[in-house]
Design a protein around this motif. Structure first.
Motif, short mmCIF file in Angstrom:
data_model
loop_
_atom_site.label_atom_id
_atom_site.label_comp_id
_atom_site.label_asym_id
_atom_site.label_seq_id
_atom_site.Cartn_x
_atom_site.Cartn_y
_atom_site.Cartn_z
N MET A 1 0.84 -1.16 0.00
CA MET A 1 0.00 0.00 0.00
C MET A 1 0.89 1.24 0.00
O MET A 1 1.90 1.28 0.70
N LYS A 2 0.53 2.21 -0.80
CA LYS A 2 1.27 3.47 -0.91
C LYS A 2 0.31 4.62 -0.67
O LYS A 2 -0.77 4.67 -1.26
N TRP A 3 0.72 5.55 0.20
CA TRP A 3 -0.06 6.76 0.45
C TRP A 3 0.63 7.94 -0.19
O TRP A 3 1.82 8.13 0.00
N ARG A 4 -0.10 8.75 -0.93
CA ARG A 4 0.45 9.97 -1.51
C ARG A 4 0.11 11.14 -0.60
O ARG A 4 -0.80 11.07 0.23
N ASP A 5 0.82 12.23 -0.77
CA ASP A 5 0.60 13.41 0.06
C ASP A 5 -0.81 13.96 -0.05
O ASP A 5 -1.32 14.57 0.89
N ASP A 6 -1.47 13.75 -1.20
CA ASP A 6 -2.83 14.27 -1.39
C ASP A 6 -3.92 13.36 -0.81
O ASP A 6 -5.10 13.61 -0.96
N GLY A 7 -3.50 12.28 -0.14
CA GLY A 7 -4.46 11.36 0.47
C GLY A 7 -4.84 10.18 -0.41
O GLY A 7 -5.57 9.30 0.03
#
Length: 64
Positions: free
Chosen positions: A1-7
């Motif tokens: 799972m990868k989370w980006r800064d924009d959610g």
């Protein structure tokens, strides 16, 4: 799972015995399939700046 800064979340999920990459929009919570090839995605990464997806996959002709 990868989370980006924009959610936005990128994750692996099973589909008919294969694992594909999906994206969950951080604002709308809409889920979209990013890959749909006849293979199992084993690992992936997303470039924050370009949004480019890189992945490692295997299929029945090219196992691990």
């Amino acid at each position: 799972m990868k989370w980006r800064d924009d959610g936005t979340i990128y994750l692996l999920a099973p589909v008919r015995g294969e694992y594909q990459v999906f994206r969950v929009d951080g604002r709308t919570h809409v889920v979209k399939a990013i890959t749909s090839r006849p293979a199992t995605i084993r690992a992936f990464d997303v470039n924050e700046k370009t949004g480019t997806l890189a992945y490692v996959a295997s299929d029945f002709m090219h196992p691990d």
